[in-house]
Design a protein around this motif. Structure first.
Motif, PDB file in Angstrom:
ATOM      1  N   THR A  85       0.833  -1.195   0.000  1.00 30.40           N
ATOM      2  CA  THR A  85       0.000   0.000   0.000  1.00 30.40           C
ATOM      3  C   THR A  85       0.871   1.250   0.000  1.00 30.40           C
ATOM      4  O   THR A  85       1.940   1.269   0.612  1.00 30.40           O
ATOM      5  N   ARG A  87      -0.809   4.274   0.577  1.00 28.84           N
ATOM      6  CA  ARG A  87      -1.572   5.241   1.357  1.00 28.84           C
ATOM      7  C   ARG A  87      -1.122   5.270   2.810  1.00 28.84           C
ATOM      8  O   ARG A  87      -0.930   4.217   3.424  1.00 28.84           O
ATOM      9  N   ARG A  89      -1.442   5.305   6.732  1.00 32.36           N
ATOM     10  CA  ARG A  89      -2.450   4.706   7.599  1.00 32.36           C
ATOM     11  C   ARG A  89      -2.343   5.328   8.982  1.00 32.36           C
ATOM     12  O   ARG A  89      -1.249   5.574   9.494  1.00 32.36           O
ATOM     13  N   SER A 123      -9.025   1.150  -5.482  1.00 29.52           N
ATOM     14  CA  SER A 123      -8.940   1.713  -4.126  1.00 29.52           C
ATOM     15  C   SER A 123      -7.907   1.046  -3.231  1.00 29.52           C
ATOM     16  O   SER A 123      -7.730   1.455  -2.084  1.00 29.52           O
ATOM     17  N   HIS A 138       5.914  -0.432   0.688  1.00 27.22           N
ATOM     18  CA  HIS A 138       5.545   0.545  -0.333  1.00 27.22           C
ATOM     19  C   HIS A 138       6.665   0.606  -1.367  1.00 27.22           C
ATOM     20  O   HIS A 138       7.829   0.343  -1.067  1.00 27.22           O
ATOM     21  N   SER A 147       0.860   6.533  -9.144  1.00 19.91           N
ATOM     22  CA  SER A 147      -0.002   5.451  -9.621  1.00 19.91           C
ATOM     23  C   SER A 147       0.827   4.378 -10.311  1.00 19.91           C
ATOM     24  O   SER A 147       1.605   4.655 -11.233  1.00 19.91           O
TER      25      SER A 147
END
Length: 241
Positions: A85, A87, A89, A123, A138, A147
């Motif tokens: 991921t 993103r 957290r 998502s 990551h 992306s």
């Protein structure tokens, strides 16, 4: 590839994949680097002709795919799972870049099954899915354009795992026997049961307590014997209620 290769014990898990072509492309990316264990969780379409076309000469991996209805099924008996991921957290596990994460996974994969978990294309992974993992990986990318296609991300990690295998001739052995996913899930359920019985946890307002506990034990990398000790304590305490 030698059947005893640690790469045989690395599962690539794709959760709720929406485009079957990405499944085929991921299989091809895996085969080029010597990985062969691919799991799917509720894919939108599989089997599918587009997956076959994109897999090219890696259709043998598609033929062995395990399709699961839940993440717990895909993580059965694994001892370490990394969530892929980008993103941030709120309650984050230990975070590794792709190279560091591959080395850590391979350290465990020399003796035990491990997994790399990828989320849906649009998502990514849900908070609930990440909570089932013990670490986050990551891929450092251009901050102005982060992306990365799902199959491309699989290719990057497959490459890093292979390089970790090539470069790590004398791995640091594990000190003990790590608890697997199934044993940890039983511990979390047992702990939650005792906390509710003791009024420490209100099941109607759980907030983030169990998520924090999963993060705590995820960092600890519990061994089998340690889980047995903790569950023994919980059993003894439970007899008081």
């Amino acid at each position: 590839m030698n059947i005893s290769s640690p790469l045989d014990r690395v599962r690539i898990i794709l959760s709720h994949t929406s485009h079957p072509g990405n499944i085929g492309a991921a299989a091809r990316a895996m085969k080029t680097m010597g990985l062969s264990s691919l799991y799917l969780i509720n894919p939108k379409a599989f089997p599918d002709k587009e997956a076959d076309v994109r897999a090219v000469s890696a259709r043998d991996i598609l033929e062995k795919i395990r399709v699961c209805t839940a993440l717990d099924e895909a993580l059965d008996n694994t001892v370490l799972t990394a969530a892929m991921t980008a993103r941030p957290r709120d309650l984050s596990h230990d975070v590794f870049n792709a190279r560091q994460g591959a080395r850590e996974l391979l350290r465990y994969a020399r003796q035990h099954p491990v997994a790399l978990l990828f989320g849906t294309e649009t998502s990514g992974l849900t908070t609930a899915e990440v909570s089932k993992c013990q670490m986050i990986i990551h891929i450092p990318a251009n901050p102005e354009f982060t992306s990365l296609n799902l199959a491309s991300a699989v290719q990057v990690m497959a490459y890093e795992l292979r390089m970790a295998l090539i470069e790590n001739d004398e791995p640091v052995p594990l000190a003990g026997f790590p608890a697997n996913f199934n044993e940890l899930e039983l511990l979390y359920a047992h702990l939650e049961q005792v906390m509710i019985a003791s009024d420490f946890l209100d099941p109607q307002k759980p907030r983030l307590l169990m998520q924090r506990i999963r993060r705590l034990f995820g960092r600890a990398r519990l061994e089998k014997e340690e889980v047995q000790i903790l569950r023994g304590i919980l059993t003894a305490l439970g007899k008081r209620w």
